[in-house]
Design an enzyme around this catalytic site. Structure first.
Site, PDB file in Angstrom:
ATOM      1  N   SER A  48       2.083   2.383   7.417  1.00 34.63           N
ATOM      2  CA  SER A  48       2.852   1.673   6.452  1.00 34.63           C
ATOM      3  C   SER A  48       4.243   0.969   7.169  1.00 34.63           C
ATOM      4  CB  SER A  48       3.487   2.506   5.316  1.00 34.63           C
ATOM      5  OG  SER A  48       4.536   1.793   4.571  1.00 34.63           O
ATOM      6  N   TYR A  87       5.100  -5.461   4.957  1.00 40.67           N
ATOM      7  CA  TYR A  87       5.468  -6.278   3.879  1.00 40.67           C
ATOM      8  C   TYR A  87       6.365  -7.292   4.561  1.00 40.67           C
ATOM      9  CZ  TYR A  87       4.604  -2.383   0.499  1.00 40.67           C
ATOM     10  OH  TYR A  87       3.814  -1.535  -0.201  1.00 40.67           O
ATOM     11  N   THR A 133       0.458  -6.835   2.739  1.00 38.27           N
ATOM     12  CA  THR A 133       0.316  -6.328   1.497  1.00 38.27           C
ATOM     13  C   THR A 133       0.897  -7.543   0.578  1.00 38.27           C
ATOM     14  OG1 THR A 133       0.097  -3.948   2.013  1.00 38.27           O
ATOM     15  CG2 THR A 133       0.788  -4.804  -0.408  1.00 38.27           C
ATOM     16  N   LYS A 156      -4.055  -7.465   1.825  1.00 41.13           N
ATOM     17  CA  LYS A 156      -4.234  -6.280   0.977  1.00 41.13           C
ATOM     18  C   LYS A 156      -3.550  -6.656  -0.516  1.00 41.13           C
ATOM     19  CE  LYS A 156      -3.336  -1.299   0.616  1.00 41.13           C
ATOM     20  NZ  LYS A 156      -2.270  -1.006  -0.245  1.00 41.13           N
ATOM     21  N   HIS A 176      -3.307  -1.271  -5.569  1.00 38.19           N
ATOM     22  CA  HIS A 176      -2.372  -0.511  -5.162  1.00 38.19           C
ATOM     23  C   HIS A 176      -2.413   0.970  -5.701  1.00 38.19           C
ATOM     24  CE1 HIS A 176       1.530  -1.715  -2.496  1.00 38.19           C
ATOM     25  NE2 HIS A 176       1.664  -0.255  -3.001  1.00 38.19           N
TER      26      HIS A 176
HETATM   27  C1  FNR Z   1       1.154   3.488  -1.298  1.00 37.81           C
HETATM   28  N1  FNR Z   1       0.494   2.233  -1.062  1.00 37.81           N
HETATM   29  C2  FNR Z   1       1.154   1.600  -0.322  1.00 37.81           C
HETATM   30  N2  FNR Z   1       0.499   0.333  -0.060  1.00 37.81           N
HETATM   31  C3  FNR Z   1       1.034  -0.325   1.093  1.00 37.81           C
HETATM   32  O1  FNR Z   1       0.406  -1.501   1.313  1.00 37.81           O
HETATM   33  N3  FNR Z   1       2.030  -0.215   1.582  1.00 37.81           N
HETATM   34  C4  FNR Z   1       2.750   1.053   1.096  1.00 37.81           C
HETATM   35  O2  FNR Z   1       3.903   1.152   1.885  1.00 37.81           O
HETATM   36  C5  FNR Z   1       2.201   1.860   0.221  1.00 37.81           C
HETATM   37  N4  FNR Z   1       2.783   3.118  -0.268  1.00 37.81           N
HETATM   38  C6  FNR Z   1       2.443   3.873  -0.955  1.00 37.81           C
HETATM   39  C7  FNR Z   1       2.935   5.196  -1.164  1.00 37.81           C
HETATM   40  C8  FNR Z   1       2.331   6.005  -2.029  1.00 37.81           C
HETATM   41  C9  FNR Z   1       3.089   7.208  -2.154  1.00 37.81           C
HETATM   42  C10 FNR Z   1       0.996   5.716  -2.575  1.00 37.81           C
HETATM   43  C11 FNR Z   1       0.455   6.680  -3.405  1.00 37.81           C
HETATM   44  C12 FNR Z   1       0.582   4.388  -2.200  1.00 37.81           C
HETATM   45  C13 FNR Z   1      -0.914   1.994  -1.876  1.00 37.81           C
HETATM   46  C14 FNR Z   1      -2.092   2.359  -0.947  1.00 37.81           C
HETATM   47  O3  FNR Z   1      -1.984   1.906   0.240  1.00 37.81           O
HETATM   48  C15 FNR Z   1      -3.295   2.435  -1.791  1.00 37.81           C
HETATM   49  O4  FNR Z   1      -3.509   0.986  -2.080  1.00 37.81           O
HETATM   50  C16 FNR Z   1      -3.511   3.332  -2.925  1.00 37.81           C
HETATM   51  O5  FNR Z   1      -2.654   4.561  -2.724  1.00 37.81           O
HETATM   52  C17 FNR Z   1      -4.921   3.422  -3.019  1.00 37.81           C
HETATM   53  O6  FNR Z   1      -5.269   4.214  -4.302  1.00 37.81           O
HETATM   54  P1  FNR Z   1      -5.333   5.793  -4.126  1.00 37.81           P
HETATM   55  O7  FNR Z   1      -6.436   6.113  -3.056  1.00 37.81           O
HETATM   56  O8  FNR Z   1      -4.146   6.395  -4.142  1.00 37.81           O
HETATM   57  O9  FNR Z   1      -6.083   6.090  -5.656  1.00 37.81           O
END
Ligand code: FNR
Length: 363
Positions: A108, A130, A156, A233, A257
């Site tokens: 991330s 980002y 993203t 994404k 997400h």
């Molecule tokens: C995320 N996700 C996320 N996505 C991204 O592109 N950058 C990020 O910094 C984050 N940070 C983040 C933090 C936390 C705590 C969570 C739970 C999720 C989204 C992540 O990449 C992904 O799309 C989802 O978590 C997928 O769903 P599941 O597997 O958690 O159900």
């Protein structure tokens, strides 16, 4: 790790919940709004039936190659912010687990460990960006992650603002002082460490760092700036997938997400088939949001995905057992995936595309 060995990823969930503070638990577990999209992810995956084939022969393997990265199975770690919230070794430990499992890690932009330290584990890194408020800051970040050895860039798109996560607002969730966006703030604490009533400090901080998100012409500029494979994404509509591919994206991630952005968006798996139909011949299509088992991986592949990302379950496992915990979760997922392939009568990954689901056959 104490207690009986986990037999499914969900076993890590209960243990992680008992170990983490309620605020950190809510930050991980929560979705936006009434969490309707978050729940829909699971309901939709559960409702995908796959018709097994008989006498397909022995399974030859699960290895694949996504974005030029050879991997042991079609699974990557989803980018997740601030992993030092759940374990002191944070993203470094997650990367050790990914490396051991032979799969890449999307790191991330809001990683709480420096990209160079994460790269030292030997893990294959796909860095997630980002959009920074200033092109110069973004340029410098790209230079830094390229130098650190990132083999793909992931942008993203679904965070023009952060979704309203009611749990974080209620908790006035703020990061502890020792957890920072290590690659963006040079270790300086931002407003993520100060909360006001009725506000999630983490949402305010994200806005401060990333502004209002990219435009299509920003994406074009980025495409011309880097020769690394480019992933977008957060795609749900096939028209956006087509536009991204037109700009030169090498892969799209069908994702909502994890139900953390637009509450009311469809389950990712519901959106998958139309995106595959639109761009599946031109680029790789990955899926995330709700993947909890090897069977879910099979479902996604049977619907036409080339691979999946796994999010929350790996944070649960990291919280429970650090690198060893996350490695155990990935090993369990690998076992489950292999078993699902065998039970579905697939001798290899190519055969999964021929499986019939209740939505038809992907190819
Ligand atoms: C995320 N996700 C996320 N996505 C991204 O592109 N950058 C990020 O910094 C984050 N940070 C983040 C933090 C936390 C705590 C969570 C739970 C999720 C989204 C992540 O990449 C992904 O799309 C989802 O978590 C997928 O769903 P599941 O597997 O958690 O159900």
């Amino acid at each position: 790790m104490t207690g009986p060995a986990p037999v499914s990823l969900l076993d890590f969930e209960a243990r992680a919940k008992s170990l983490l503070t309620p605020e950190v638990w809510d930050f991980i577990a929560g979705g936006s709004g009434f969490e309707i999209t978050m729940r829909a992810n699971r309901q939709a995956l559960d409702s995908v039936s796959v018709y097994p084939r008989m006498l397909g022969g022995a399974l030859s393997g699960t290895e694949t190659n996504l974005l030029g990265t050879p991997m042991s199975m079609p699974i990557a770690v989803a980018p997740m912010a601030y992993q030092r919230l759940v374990h002191p070794a944070g993203e470094v430990a997650m990367a050790e687990a990914a490396c051991q499992a032979g799969i890449p890690l999307m790191l991330s932009a809001l990683s709480s460990c420096p990209v160079e330290e994460v790269a030292r584990t030997g893990a294959k890194i796909w860095f997630q960006l980002y959009w920074m408020r200033e092109w110069l800051a973004l340029e410098q970040l790209i230079e830094r992650v390229e130098a650190a050895g990132s083999t793909a860039l992931v942008v993203t798109l679904d965070v023009p603002i952060m979704g309203r996560r009611l749990r974080d607002v209620r908790n006035q969730f703020a990061l502890p002082a020792e957890v920072v966006a290590a690659n963006l703030t040079n270790g300086r604490a931002g407003t993520a460490h100060r909360a006001r009533a009725g506000e999630s400090a983490i949402a305010a901080h994200t806005l401060e760092l990333i502004g209002s998100g990219p435009t299509w012409s920003d994406l074009e500029q980025l495409r011309s700036r880097t020769s690394l494979p480019l992933v977008v994404k957060g795609i749900l509509d096939p028209r956006d997938a087509a536009r991204a591919v037109g700009i030169g994206a090498d892969a799209v991630v069908v994702s909502n997400h994890g139900g953390r952005q637009l509450d009311g968006a469809p389950a990712s798996v519901t959106a998958l088939a139309a995106v595959v139909a639109e761009v599946g011949q031109q680029c790789q299509v990955l899926l995330d949001s709700g993947i909890r088992s090897g069977m879910d991986v099979l479902r996604a592949l049977a619907l036409g995905a080339s691979g999946v990302l796994v999010g929350r379950p790996l944070l649960w496992a990291l919280a429970v057992g650090g690198a060893a915990g996350a490695a155990q979760a990935l090993s369990l997922l690998s076992t489950e995936f292999r078993e699902s392939l065998i039970l579905a009568g697939c001798p290899d990954l190519a055969a999964v595309r021929d499986l019939r689901t209740d939505q038809g056959v992907a190819r």
